[in-house]
Design a protein around this motif. Structure first.
Motif, PDB file in Angstrom:
ATOM      1  N   PRO A  69      15.724  12.667  36.141  1.00 16.41           N
ATOM      2  CA  PRO A  69      15.007  13.819  36.715  1.00 16.41           C
ATOM      3  C   PRO A  69      15.274  14.031  38.211  1.00 16.41           C
ATOM      4  O   PRO A  69      15.162  15.144  38.708  1.00 16.41           O
ATOM      5  CB  PRO A  69      13.536  13.501  36.460  1.00 16.41           C
ATOM      6  CG  PRO A  69      13.550  12.590  35.278  1.00 16.41           C
ATOM      7  CD  PRO A  69      14.809  11.767  35.438  1.00 16.41           C
ATOM      8  N   GLY A  70      15.666  12.997  38.932  1.00 11.05           N
ATOM      9  CA  GLY A  70      15.986  13.132  40.346  1.00 11.05           C
ATOM     10  C   GLY A  70      17.359  13.735  40.598  1.00 11.05           C
ATOM     11  O   GLY A  70      17.658  14.163  41.715  1.00 11.05           O
ATOM     12  N   TYR A  71      18.196  13.779  39.585  1.00  9.61           N
ATOM     13  CA  TYR A  71      19.561  14.271  39.731  1.00  9.61           C
ATOM     14  C   TYR A  71      19.830  15.561  38.961  1.00  9.61           C
ATOM     15  O   TYR A  71      20.773  16.281  39.282  1.00  9.61           O
ATOM     16  CB  TYR A  71      20.557  13.212  39.240  1.00  9.61           C
ATOM     17  CG  TYR A  71      20.739  12.072  40.205  1.00  9.61           C
ATOM     18  CD1 TYR A  71      21.827  12.033  41.055  1.00  9.61           C
ATOM     19  CD2 TYR A  71      19.817  11.040  40.278  1.00  9.61           C
ATOM     20  CE1 TYR A  71      22.001  10.992  41.955  1.00  9.61           C
ATOM     21  CE2 TYR A  71      19.972   9.992  41.158  1.00  9.61           C
ATOM     22  CZ  TYR A  71      21.071   9.974  42.002  1.00  9.61           C
ATOM     23  OH  TYR A  71      21.227   8.951  42.895  1.00  9.61           O
ATOM     24  N   PHE A  72      19.049  15.823  37.939  1.00  5.99           N
ATOM     25  CA  PHE A  72      19.293  16.981  37.080  1.00  5.99           C
ATOM     26  C   PHE A  72      18.014  17.763  36.882  1.00  5.99           C
ATOM     27  O   PHE A  72      16.935  17.180  36.768  1.00  5.99           O
ATOM     28  CB  PHE A  72      19.818  16.537  35.700  1.00  5.99           C
ATOM     29  CG  PHE A  72      21.176  15.926  35.741  1.00  5.99           C
ATOM     30  CD1 PHE A  72      22.311  16.713  35.622  1.00  5.99           C
ATOM     31  CD2 PHE A  72      21.326  14.559  35.895  1.00  5.99           C
ATOM     32  CE1 PHE A  72      23.564  16.146  35.663  1.00  5.99           C
ATOM     33  CE2 PHE A  72      22.583  13.985  35.938  1.00  5.99           C
ATOM     34  CZ  PHE A  72      23.707  14.788  35.821  1.00  5.99           C
ATOM     35  N   GLU A  73      18.164  19.082  36.825  1.00  3.12           N
ATOM     36  CA  GLU A  73      17.038  19.935  36.470  1.00  3.12           C
ATOM     37  C   GLU A  73      17.111  20.141  34.961  1.00  3.12           C
ATOM     38  O   GLU A  73      17.977  20.857  34.459  1.00  3.12           O
ATOM     39  CB  GLU A  73      17.119  21.276  37.193  1.00  3.12           C
ATOM     40  CG  GLU A  73      15.869  22.092  37.028  1.00  3.12           C
ATOM     41  CD  GLU A  73      15.883  23.317  37.912  1.00  3.12           C
ATOM     42  OE1 GLU A  73      15.417  24.357  37.430  1.00  3.12           O
ATOM     43  OE2 GLU A  73      16.355  23.228  39.054  1.00  3.12           O
ATOM     44  N   LEU A  74      16.221  19.485  34.255  1.00  8.26           N
ATOM     45  CA  LEU A  74      16.236  19.552  32.797  1.00  8.26           C
ATOM     46  C   LEU A  74      15.519  20.805  32.320  1.00  8.26           C
ATOM     47  O   LEU A  74      14.519  21.220  32.913  1.00  8.26           O
ATOM     48  CB  LEU A  74      15.568  18.305  32.213  1.00  8.26           C
ATOM     49  CG  LEU A  74      16.236  16.978  32.585  1.00  8.26           C
ATOM     50  CD1 LEU A  74      15.407  15.815  32.072  1.00  8.26           C
ATOM     51  CD2 LEU A  74      17.645  16.907  32.050  1.00  8.26           C
ATOM     52  N   PRO A  75      16.018  21.409  31.258  1.00 12.52           N
ATOM     53  CA  PRO A  75      15.347  22.596  30.725  1.00 12.52           C
ATOM     54  C   PRO A  75      13.928  22.250  30.283  1.00 12.52           C
ATOM     55  O   PRO A  75      13.684  21.172  29.746  1.00 12.52           O
ATOM     56  CB  PRO A  75      16.193  22.999  29.521  1.00 12.52           C
ATOM     57  CG  PRO A  75      17.413  22.164  29.557  1.00 12.52           C
ATOM     58  CD  PRO A  75      17.184  21.031  30.495  1.00 12.52           C
ATOM     59  N   HIS A  76      13.012  23.170  30.551  1.00 12.83           N
ATOM     60  CA  HIS A  76      11.616  22.960  30.144  1.00 12.83           C
ATOM     61  C   HIS A  76      11.465  23.344  28.683  1.00 12.83           C
ATOM     62  O   HIS A  76      11.842  24.435  28.278  1.00 12.83           O
ATOM     63  CB  HIS A  76      10.669  23.798  31.006  1.00 12.83           C
ATOM     64  CG  HIS A  76       9.237  23.663  30.617  1.00 12.83           C
ATOM     65  ND1 HIS A  76       8.543  22.488  30.784  1.00 12.83           N
ATOM     66  CD2 HIS A  76       8.374  24.530  30.044  1.00 12.83           C
ATOM     67  CE1 HIS A  76       7.309  22.657  30.332  1.00 12.83           C
ATOM     68  NE2 HIS A  76       7.186  23.888  29.882  1.00 12.83           N
ATOM     69  N   GLU A  77      10.928  22.445  27.911  1.00 13.08           N
ATOM     70  CA  GLU A  77      10.727  22.704  26.493  1.00 13.08           C
ATOM     71  C   GLU A  77       9.267  23.044  26.262  1.00 13.08           C
ATOM     72  O   GLU A  77       8.376  22.246  26.536  1.00 13.08           O
ATOM     73  CB  GLU A  77      11.098  21.464  25.670  1.00 13.08           C
ATOM     74  CG  GLU A  77      10.997  21.670  24.197  1.00 13.08           C
ATOM     75  CD  GLU A  77      11.427  20.439  23.420  1.00 13.08           C
ATOM     76  OE1 GLU A  77      10.866  20.224  22.347  1.00 13.08           O
ATOM     77  OE2 GLU A  77      12.289  19.704  23.883  1.00 13.08           O
ATOM     78  N   SER A  78       9.017  24.242  25.796  1.00  8.14           N
ATOM     79  CA  SER A  78       7.632  24.616  25.527  1.00  8.14           C
ATOM     80  C   SER A  78       7.351  24.446  24.036  1.00  8.14           C
ATOM     81  O   SER A  78       8.154  24.806  23.188  1.00  8.14           O
ATOM     82  CB  SER A  78       7.369  26.055  25.954  1.00  8.14           C
ATOM     83  OG  SER A  78       8.161  26.935  25.201  1.00  8.14           O
ATOM     84  N   ILE A  79       6.220  23.888  23.760  1.00  9.09           N
ATOM     85  CA  ILE A  79       5.809  23.669  22.378  1.00  9.09           C
ATOM     86  C   ILE A  79       4.796  24.758  22.028  1.00  9.09           C
ATOM     87  O   ILE A  79       3.772  24.885  22.688  1.00  9.09           O
ATOM     88  CB  ILE A  79       5.195  22.269  22.201  1.00  9.09           C
ATOM     89  CG1 ILE A  79       6.236  21.216  22.576  1.00  9.09           C
ATOM     90  CG2 ILE A  79       4.684  22.070  20.785  1.00  9.09           C
ATOM     91  CD1 ILE A  79       5.703  19.812  22.616  1.00  9.09           C
ATOM     92  N   PRO A  80       5.082  25.541  21.002  1.00 11.03           N
ATOM     93  CA  PRO A  80       4.163  26.634  20.662  1.00 11.03           C
ATOM     94  C   PRO A  80       2.837  26.093  20.129  1.00 11.03           C
ATOM     95  O   PRO A  80       2.757  24.989  19.587  1.00 11.03           O
ATOM     96  CB  PRO A  80       4.913  27.410  19.581  1.00 11.03           C
ATOM     97  CG  PRO A  80       5.903  26.465  19.023  1.00 11.03           C
ATOM     98  CD  PRO A  80       6.232  25.481  20.114  1.00 11.03           C
ATOM     99  N   ASP A  81       1.796  26.903  20.297  1.00  9.89           N
ATOM    100  CA  ASP A  81       0.483  26.541  19.764  1.00  9.89           C
ATOM    101  C   ASP A  81       0.525  26.562  18.242  1.00  9.89           C
ATOM    102  O   ASP A  81       1.292  27.313  17.639  1.00  9.89           O
ATOM    103  CB  ASP A  81      -0.587  27.526  20.244  1.00  9.89           C
ATOM    104  CG  ASP A  81      -0.820  27.421  21.739  1.00  9.89           C
ATOM    105  OD1 ASP A  81      -0.611  26.333  22.296  1.00  9.89           O
ATOM    106  OD2 ASP A  81      -1.215  28.436  22.339  1.00  9.89           O
ATOM    107  N   ALA A  82      -0.323  25.750  17.647  1.00 10.61           N
ATOM    108  CA  ALA A  82      -0.426  25.728  16.191  1.00 10.61           C
ATOM    109  C   ALA A  82      -1.000  27.056  15.713  1.00 10.61           C
ATOM    110  O   ALA A  82      -1.893  27.621  16.340  1.00 10.61           O
ATOM    111  CB  ALA A  82      -1.321  24.581  15.739  1.00 10.61           C
TER     112      ALA A  82
END
Length: 82
Positions: free
Chosen positions: A57-70
Motif C-alpha cells: 500500500p505504500g508503493y501502489f494505489e490499489l483499486p478500491h473494491e466496493s461490496i454491494p449491499d445485500a
C-alpha cells in the motif's frame, strides 16, 4: 536450483498486484523492484516476502473494491430454539 528469497518476494508482490487488478506495466514492475529492494535493505530474513506484501500500500494505489449491499436487506432472526 532453489528459488532465491528475493525472487520469491518479487514473484509474490507481482502475483498479488495482478490478482488485485493492477496492470503489470514496466513502471509497475520497476516500482515492485524498488519495493523489494527497500525491504531487503531493512533485512533479508525469511520474513522478506511477507514484509514486501505488507509494504504494497505504500508503493501502489490499489483499486478500491466496493461490496454491494445485500438485496433484499438481511434481517436477524432465530429458528425457535429456547
Amino acid at each position: 536450483m532453489p528459488e532465491i528469497l528475493c525472487q520469491q518476494a518479487l514473484e509474490r508482490v507481482l502475483t498479488y498486484l495482478e490478482d488485485y487488478g493492477v496492470a503489470l506495466t514496466a513502471d509497475a514492475c520497476r516500482q515492485a523492484l524498488r519495493l523489494v529492494e527497500t525491504s531487503m535493505a531493512e533485512g533479508a530474513g525469511p520474513d522478506l516476502p511477507a514484509r514486501c506484501i505488507d509494504n504494497i500500500p505504500g508503493y501502489f494505489e490499489l483499486p478500491h473494491e466496493s461490496i454491494p449491499d445485500a438485496n433484499p436487506p438481511l434481517k436477524r432472526g432465530h429458528i425457535g430454539y429456547e
